[in-house]
Structure formats: structure tokens, C-alpha cells
Design an enzyme around this catalytic site. Sequence first.
Site, PDB file in Angstrom:
ATOM      1  N   PRO A  25      33.623  37.406  48.238  1.00 46.31           N
ATOM      2  CA  PRO A  25      32.534  36.777  49.005  1.00 46.31           C
ATOM      3  C   PRO A  25      31.591  36.049  48.059  1.00 46.31           C
ATOM      4  O   PRO A  25      31.157  36.618  47.060  1.00 46.31           O
ATOM      5  CB  PRO A  25      31.842  37.977  49.664  1.00 46.31           C
ATOM      6  CG  PRO A  25      32.107  39.123  48.735  1.00 46.31           C
ATOM      7  CD  PRO A  25      33.448  38.863  48.111  1.00 46.31           C
ATOM      8  N   CYS A 126      24.865  42.162  44.741  1.00 49.41           N
ATOM      9  CA  CYS A 126      24.161  40.929  44.378  1.00 49.41           C
ATOM     10  C   CYS A 126      23.058  41.234  43.362  1.00 49.41           C
ATOM     11  O   CYS A 126      22.143  42.017  43.654  1.00 49.41           O
ATOM     12  CB  CYS A 126      23.564  40.267  45.610  1.00 49.41           C
ATOM     13  SG  CYS A 126      22.768  38.682  45.248  1.00 49.41           S
ATOM     14  N   LYS A 165      30.937  46.731  48.654  1.00 48.93           N
ATOM     15  CA  LYS A 165      31.165  46.181  47.314  1.00 48.93           C
ATOM     16  C   LYS A 165      29.992  46.574  46.424  1.00 48.93           C
ATOM     17  O   LYS A 165      28.839  46.295  46.756  1.00 48.93           O
ATOM     18  CB  LYS A 165      31.300  44.661  47.375  1.00 48.93           C
ATOM     19  CG  LYS A 165      31.653  44.004  46.058  1.00 48.93           C
ATOM     20  CD  LYS A 165      31.988  42.530  46.270  1.00 48.93           C
ATOM     21  CE  LYS A 165      32.496  41.889  44.977  1.00 48.93           C
ATOM     22  NZ  LYS A 165      31.425  41.701  43.998  1.00 48.93           N
ATOM     23  N   HIS A 193      32.773  46.184  41.014  1.00 53.00           N
ATOM     24  CA  HIS A 193      32.590  45.163  39.993  1.00 53.00           C
ATOM     25  C   HIS A 193      32.221  45.881  38.699  1.00 53.00           C
ATOM     26  O   HIS A 193      31.208  46.580  38.650  1.00 53.00           O
ATOM     27  CB  HIS A 193      31.474  44.202  40.414  1.00 53.00           C
ATOM     28  CG  HIS A 193      31.338  43.004  39.533  1.00 53.00           C
ATOM     29  ND1 HIS A 193      30.653  41.877  39.921  1.00 53.00           N
ATOM     30  CD2 HIS A 193      31.781  42.736  38.281  1.00 53.00           C
ATOM     31  CE1 HIS A 193      30.685  40.986  38.954  1.00 53.00           C
ATOM     32  NE2 HIS A 193      31.360  41.500  37.954  1.00 53.00           N
ATOM     33  N   ASN A 228      37.091  44.237  40.354  1.00 49.53           N
ATOM     34  CA  ASN A 228      36.498  42.909  40.250  1.00 49.53           C
ATOM     35  C   ASN A 228      35.939  42.708  38.842  1.00 49.53           C
ATOM     36  O   ASN A 228      35.222  43.563  38.341  1.00 49.53           O
ATOM     37  CB  ASN A 228      35.394  42.761  41.301  1.00 49.53           C
ATOM     38  CG  ASN A 228      34.747  41.383  41.328  1.00 49.53           C
ATOM     39  OD1 ASN A 228      33.592  41.254  41.695  1.00 49.53           O
ATOM     40  ND2 ASN A 228      35.474  40.362  40.927  1.00 49.53           N
ATOM     41  N   ASN A 230      36.568  39.830  35.090  1.00 49.44           N
ATOM     42  CA  ASN A 230      37.448  39.402  33.990  1.00 49.44           C
ATOM     43  C   ASN A 230      38.726  38.700  34.447  1.00 49.44           C
ATOM     44  O   ASN A 230      39.676  38.610  33.676  1.00 49.44           O
ATOM     45  CB  ASN A 230      37.855  40.578  33.084  1.00 49.44           C
ATOM     46  CG  ASN A 230      36.683  41.243  32.410  1.00 49.44           C
ATOM     47  OD1 ASN A 230      35.566  40.742  32.436  1.00 49.44           O
ATOM     48  ND2 ASN A 230      36.925  42.398  31.803  1.00 49.44           N
TER      49      ASN A 230
END
Length: 582
Positions: A25, A126, A165, A193, A228, A230
Site C-alpha cells: 500500500p 507509516c 502492517k 517491515h 517487507n 530490501n
Amino acid sequence: MAPTTKLHGRAFYESIGSPKFVLAPMVDQSEFAWRLLTRSFLPSDLRTSILAYSPMLHAKMFADSPKYRAAHFESLKEDGEKHLDGNPEFDRPLFVQFCANDPECLLEAAKKVQKYCDAVDLNLGCPQGIAKRGGYGAFLQEDWETIHKLIRNLHDNLEIPVTAKMRVLDTRERTLEYAKMILDAGASIITVHGRLREQKGHYTGLADWSILRYLREQLPPETVMFANGNILQYGDIKDCLDATGADGVMSAEGNLYDPSIFAAPPPVGEEGREFWRGKDGKGGYRADAVLRRYMDIIHQHVMGREPPSRAPLFLPSDAPAAPAVQQSTNGHARPEEEDEDERPAKKQKLAAPANDQEKESTPILSKKAQKKLQSKQAKSQQQTRPEKVTNPNLIAMQAHCFHILRPLVAKHHNVRDALARCKAGDIEAYENVLTLTEEAVKEGLIAYEADPVAFHSTEDETPNGAEEVDLAEVEESSDEAVRRCKRPYWVCQPYVRPLPKEALEKGSVQLSRKEKRRLELQAEEARKAGVVPDGKVEEEEREVKHEMEDAKAQRDDGRAADQREMEQPADVQVPKQGMVCG
């Protein structure tokens, strides 16, 4: 008819095909047209193996504003008229992501999309300052109670599953407890992440795959986890799966610069016209081919019309013999077949009125009449002015084109300038950019055939001999990634960010006041302990002092912009277009 039982966890994951490839996203950048382009590089029967996320949507605005919904999500209408987002024929599987901090508001927004997607995702990653001011994304990670309520409310009241996420925390143990809490709240899938909240912009650095492997080993086997971070090229996907043990791999920025990142390269000899492979074996999809695909999707699905007829993409084997040239009268070479009549005419001066009678025939308007005429012209222009474009697929075009063409526009400034002038919805202007891109690629291909060595970077060779390479230095440098990913300018390729250490050395970023103070204290302690000679410490202190002075001006310049952003209401803080959130 009995209601369908809502699947959860791995059962749900398997029901959507157990996808290994995940399109991340991104704010205003993972819209329908881009999702369709990304999937188009796979055979039609494998396109559902890519799970795509919508752009991050603001839950409160989505719930409260019909205008916001219409501008950000085109779902299937109740009467069956086909729109784009979530269309089961070509836009599934699809997760819709929201940022939120109010459980009821999030539920209201999620209910409006649950018929048109496979799951709703909560953004907990975020890292932008605007997310901090709005109180969402990664800035919720200290408020576990709110996160639990947000997820549990969706899990209990939605017809479809909820996912989340997240980013890693400061320790792997704390990250594990965080992930367990999210799963306990009801999340069917977690995407992790491998970067801290502070790792963004010039401080992005490398994602830590070892923490993801630790989570995989410590969490229950039935947990579905996506990795998530690299992912620069197709080969990195397998490396990430092997290193982390994740079920799937998500790509964000890597996909923006190369939407074919999830597609395996074609076998040698089967490249066709879209895929280019050099004499060194390196290759990738051509920028003009990718841009063509994108434009055709815009024509067909967004504009609702057939794409224009296009000639086959150029190959060097198509090139005719170069025309003979002859010297023109002004000393410049020109093709001998050029006809005199085809040469551009010289600009002619406008003839002046021949006599007084002709001058008198030109009417002179009074000031009142002139104002009336100007007002009439202004109204006419206003009536013919095109309506403001709100379609997210058209608004995102310029940013996407700059990503696709990043290496090309660095050399061909005419393409860059034409693209910079493009307005949202002006398809003819974008078609012109495509034409210029095809010409630039043709020029590059012809030049490569003439001298391939000129396009093979000497950086491909190991510097100073393999025995002299410091592996620790290679791991702490982006040079190795550049050598691995570099392609000629007409090939789509990832953007390799310099690591924070390199950005500091190049002056791209400045140390924060807190970090500078920490270095000063470390230097003082080292000098007192006699660990470092006084002269060395004094030199480091002088460098830190200069860095602090340079940073002051930069901080002062940013304060005004920060103040303007702070004045916006906290509940409508929306990240800027193109930002990768999480």
C-alpha cells in the site's frame, strides 16, 4: 441460506491462493491502474498470485466524506455496473488499507468496502511526521490498547478478515510481544517491515531480516506473515523468503521504479521486443515497453476507449541503413533526400499598414469597451477550462512516469521537460512523452550496438582485486547494490538509496542536535580516558561544531513549513502523494 463462515488466518490465506508476491500500500501510488500494470507482466493464469493493497486511505475521511470516497475508491455499484477497484475479473485478491485511531470510525469505513475486497488492513507502519500529528500509523505502537481495540472491533463485526502492517521495535523481544498482541486482537495476517520507525528518508538504511526470521521461529506455525524491506530486484524475493521464512514478500519502492519486479526474466533468446538483455547477461524491461503498457491500461480501463494503434517497438535489427549526408550551404550536414520545400520557412515580419487609410480601418476601443471585451474573453476561457481531475488513476500518472523513466530523463532532458508539463487528464501530453521515450530508447539501443563497452560500467569489476575487499565495508555500503542493479538508462531499474553513513559523508543529511550532543560527550569521555589522542578529538569536535552550524540553517528553514502543517486539524492529517507508508 446460511451465512458463509468467515475464514481466519492460514485458512483465509489459502482461500485466496497463498500468494507469495505482495504489492504494498502506498499513498496515491498503488491505485487500480498501477495494480493492473504490475500484474500484467505475469501470464494471465498467474496474475492472482500477486496480492495487491489499495493506497492507504484515511478512515475518518472515507467514512464521513462521499467526495473523498468517490475520489479514492471506484467499487462495483449496486446495480452491477462495473467499475475498477475490487473488480473480481482483474483486481483480486485485494486488501484495502486504512489509517485510523478510532475503532468505530474505522469500522464504519471498512463496512463501505468489505463487499469489494478480500480483507481490510490497518496501517501501523507509516513513519511520517504527519502521521505523528494525526496519531496513526507507526505512532500508535506505544498505545497497544487502542491497536487491540481497532483490530478486535473489525474482527468481530466485519464480514471479511482484518490484517495489519507493522514495523519492528527497538528489540526483537519487544517486537515479538507486539506481533503477538496484534494477532491476539484478531489479525489474520501480519506484514512486518524490518525497519524501525525512525528509519525513513535519508535514514532509511537496510531492513533487518534477522528480526523477521526470529518472529517466524517464535510465532505459532499457523501464523501467516509477510516480509517487507530490501527488495530491489526479482532475485531478492527468493532471498528474502529463504532468509526470513515468511509466507510472502511485499515490495513498495522497488515496485514503483520497476513494476515488473514480480515477473521472472524470460529465457535467453525469448526476450521479444519488450525485454532487453545486454551482452553481459544483465537485462530488464524497456522503459518504452512499460510506459506503453501503462498508457494502454489508462486508455482501456480508465478512459473507457480502445488504445491507439501502435507500431512494433524498435529493435536494432529493424534499423535501415543511415542516409547519406551532404553539406548544406550553411555548413551543417543534412540528409541528401531532404527537399528544399520541406525545409522550415524563415519567420516573416508582420507587414505594417500600407497607408493612413489602412491604419484608420483598425478600430480603437474606449476603456469601457476594452474592459467589457476582456470580461467577455475571461468568461469564455472559464467556460472552456477543463474540469478538475479527481480520478486517482489520472492524478498518479505523472509520479509513476517519473519513477519508470528516472534513469532515462537524467540523460534525455527533453523527455523530463515534457513530462514536467503534463497535467492530470491530458492524455495527449502523456502520449507525447511516450513518443519521446521511444525515440530516446531507440537512440540508446543503436548506440549500444555500436559500442556495448561504453554502457558496461567498470564498477561491475571487483575493485582492487578480490583479496583486498573488506566484506564489512561492502555490507555497510550501497555501492555493491548499485553494481548489482545498474542497467543502461533505457531499462527500468531500482533506485538505490545511499545508506545513512554515506548520506552524512556526502552532506545529504545533517545530524540532529541530540545526535551531535551524544558525539560530543563520547569524544570528551574518550579524551579524558586517553583512548584517543587530544589532536584527533579536537579535530572531531571542530567537525561536529561545523556540522551543528550548518544544520541550524536547515532547521530554521523547516520550522515554517512544520508550523503550517501543525495548524491542520489532527484528524485530517493525510500523507503526501507517493510516500511509502510503513
